[in-house]
Design an enzyme around this catalytic site. Structure first.
Site, PDB file in Angstrom:
ATOM      1  N   ASP A  66       8.740  47.555  55.690  1.00 39.67           N
ATOM      2  CA  ASP A  66       7.984  47.348  54.375  1.00 39.67           C
ATOM      3  C   ASP A  66       7.930  45.918  53.908  1.00 39.67           C
ATOM      4  OD1 ASP A  66       8.442  50.071  54.756  1.00 39.67           O
ATOM      5  OD2 ASP A  66       9.964  50.337  52.669  1.00 39.67           O
ATOM      6  N   ASP A 113       5.409  59.783  56.202  1.00 44.40           N
ATOM      7  CA  ASP A 113       6.325  58.750  56.743  1.00 44.40           C
ATOM      8  C   ASP A 113       7.263  59.326  57.428  1.00 44.40           C
ATOM      9  OD1 ASP A 113       8.300  56.728  56.401  1.00 44.40           O
ATOM     10  OD2 ASP A 113       8.164  56.394  54.035  1.00 44.40           O
ATOM     11  N   GLY A 127       4.755  50.787  62.849  1.00 48.80           N
ATOM     12  CA  GLY A 127       4.185  50.129  63.822  1.00 48.80           C
ATOM     13  C   GLY A 127       4.939  50.542  65.014  1.00 48.80           C
TER      14      GLY A 127
HETATM   15  C1  GLA Z   1       9.324  53.936  53.606  1.00 49.40           C
HETATM   16  C2  GLA Z   1       8.040  53.412  53.351  1.00 49.40           C
HETATM   17  C3  GLA Z   1       7.455  52.755  51.925  1.00 49.40           C
HETATM   18  C4  GLA Z   1       7.831  53.965  50.998  1.00 49.40           C
HETATM   19  C5  GLA Z   1       9.184  54.405  51.128  1.00 49.40           C
HETATM   20  C6  GLA Z   1       9.460  55.637  50.058  1.00 49.40           C
HETATM   21  O1  GLA Z   1      10.210  52.747  53.083  1.00 49.40           O
HETATM   22  O2  GLA Z   1       7.643  52.340  54.510  1.00 49.40           O
HETATM   23  O3  GLA Z   1       6.206  52.120  51.921  1.00 49.40           O
HETATM   24  O4  GLA Z   1       6.859  54.871  51.229  1.00 49.40           O
HETATM   25  O5  GLA Z   1       9.649  54.707  52.325  1.00 49.40           O
HETATM   26  O6  GLA Z   1      10.885  56.086  50.389  1.00 49.40           O
END
Ligand code: GLA
Length: 502
Positions: free
Chosen positions: A324, A264, A303
């Site tokens: 998200d 991430d 994305g």
């Molecule tokens: C981001 C990701 C989520 C999750 C959080 C965890 O927001 O997009 O899917 O993994 O981090 O902190």
């Protein structure tokens, strides 16, 4: 103030101890899992102006406005990555050797009071930028020939996930029919991380006493286990990221027996630009291969920089295509129905990922969750359940384990479906399936039930198909071969999903 001090010192050789906010101030907040969140206020006071930076673990802000001084001040910080408008406000005053500060964690939350103490200059500064490698194609790991299926902790548990919950999910998934329906991965999202040991090895926090033992347990159920990290120094939730430790972390994951990595972007935004993402993701793609254990590599950078065009090149098996998801109709449909143009980039081994499932988390109706499951299957999206598998209702389990819908998602040709018609709130999407068949979703996005008709010619057919089956009703349509279309009432926010044999 500084100027006055200098004059006093020069004229009367009197050292000046007037209160000054200048310095590096640190607040260390302990969390129950044994880790810390640290806020650094690196301030420079010049007369009535306070400049500097604020770093709240993974978020870095430049101070853009200030009022007051040591007896009472306010600071406004603006996010430093240039891509976000996010701002923070602090107020406070100097009390002896301490800086008493207060901020709101969210715009609508109460003020949190904190005490900051002087820290050495440089402590808490962002690490130096590690130069990035030249781009090359990362070899295919040959995983994820169909979209990954499993469970992920984030949507339901956020920071509350722990060893017991993960074992509970593995037990549930292995015994409730989900494993038999194809769900395989048990994925731990953010907040498992501890600090690094003296050799730089990542450790787990108190919630996960023994990751190797947990992986062994999940494997003993015939399942696979996934984990989460960030290419930055910190993750989105402020935990330790893999920055500068990519190969070491990949080796640790392999030693633990990890089978899946969600990687991430988050904390990396403070060091690298969007255009550098590709090289950043390549570093971990290479590291995973070098560590020698097959690990499904899932990119999560929302994305940006058209990741679908290069995700496969850096070794990615899936890449998030959006921000998200939330457990709400608007969020799910805004994401799901915006994926049409990305279809050409999905293929066996490499999938567009419109985020994890919210089915069963309580914010949507049964019809809405059926729409979620149907759309994600037409999109050839990863099916990662995000609910509490230990306590779901039979209705939710039935949605998650509808094998006829899952067969669409898992179709071996791996072609992502597309929107074929749209009329107001009614949309028809179709996904080509192996064996001369097509999955067709008749979606009603309106708040009232509506009749939707699919013309067989829209599927390239000259007349009614040989066979068409309703995948939620589990029954074949009664077609007499003469009709040029099929029309059906679709409930509000609902779907009728067909499998049409041409
Ligand atoms: C981001 C990701 C989520 C999750 C959080 C965890 O927001 O997009 O899917 O993994 O981090 O902190």
């Amino acid at each position: 103030m500084k100027a006055l001090c200098a004059v006093l010192l020069l004229l009367f050789a009197v050292p000046c101890f007037a209160a000054d906010l200048t310095g590096n101030w640190a607040v260390r907040d302990p969390l129950p899992d044994g880790t810390f969140r640290t806020t650094y206020l690196n301030l420079h006071q010049e007369d009535s102006r306070i400049s500097g930076t604020i770093r709240v673990t993974q978020f870095c802000y430049k101070i853009v406005e200030s009022t007051g001084g040591p007896d009472g001040f306010t600071l406004t910080g603006s996010m430093m990555d240039g891509a976000s408008e996010r701002r923070v406000k602090y107020e406070g005053k100097l009390v002896g050797d301490e800086l008493h500060v207060a901020t709101r964690r969210r715009a609508d939350s109460e003020l949190t009071q904190m005490v900051a103490r002087r820290a050495p200059q440089g402590e808490g500064a962002l690490p130096r930028r590690i130069p990035l490698p030249a781009l090359h194609k990362v070899a295919d790991n040959n995983l994820a020939k169909t979209p990954p299926m499993g469970w992920n902790s984030w949507n339901k548990f956020r920071g509350q996930v722990d060893d017991g919950a993960v074992r509970g999910m593995a037990d549930a998934l292995a015994s409730n029919g989900m494993k038999d329906a194809g769900y395989q991965y048990i994925n731990i999202d953010d907040t498992w991380e501890g600090s690094r040991d003296a050799s730089g090895n990542i450790t787990t926090n108190k919630k996960f006493p023994d990751m190797k033992a947990l992986a062994d347990y999940v494997h003993s159920k015939g399942l696979k286990i996934g984990i989460y990290s960030s290419p930055g120094p910190n993750t989105c939730a402020g935990y330790e990221g893999s920055y500068g430790h990519e190969e070491q972390d990949a080796r640790t994951y392999a030693a633990w027996g990890i089978d899946y990595l969600k990687y991430d972007w988050c904390g990396a935004r403070n060091l690298y630009s969007d255009q550098e993402m590709r090289a950043v993701y390549q570093v971990m793609g290479d590291a995973l291969l070098k560590a020698g254990r097959p690990v499904l590599y899932s990119l999560c950078q929302y994305g940006r920089d058209e990741v679908w065009k290069w995700g496969a090149e850096v070794g990615g098996n899936a890449w998030r295509t959006t921000g998200d998801i939330r457990d709400a109709w608007d969020s799910m449909t805004t994401i799901g129905f915006s994926q049409d143009e990305l279809a050409p980039w999905a293929a066996p081994g490499h999938w567009n990922d419109p985020d994890m499932l919210e089915i069963g988390n309580g914010g949507m109706t049964g019809d809405e969750y059926r729409t979620h499951m149907s759309l994600w299957s037409i999109l050839a999206a990863p099916l990662l359940a995000g609910n509490d598998l230990r306590s779901m209702t039979p209705d939710i389990l039935e949605i998650l384990t509808n094998r006829e819908i899952i067969a669409v998602n898992q179709d071996k040709d791996g072609k992502q479906g597309r929107r074929i018609t749209k009329s107001g709130d009614q949309e028809i999407w179709a996904r080509p399936l192996s064996g001369s068949a097509e999955a067709v979703g008749l979606f009603n996005r309106s708040g009232a039930s509506a009749k939707i008709a699919i013309k067989w010619s829209d599927l390239g057919l000259k007349s009614a198909p040989k066979r068409a089956r309703d995948l939620w009703a589990h029954s074949d349509l009664k077609l007499d071969g003469a009709e040029s279309e099929y029309s059906v009432m679709v409930p509000a926010h609902g779907v009728v999903m067909l499998r049409v044999a041409k």
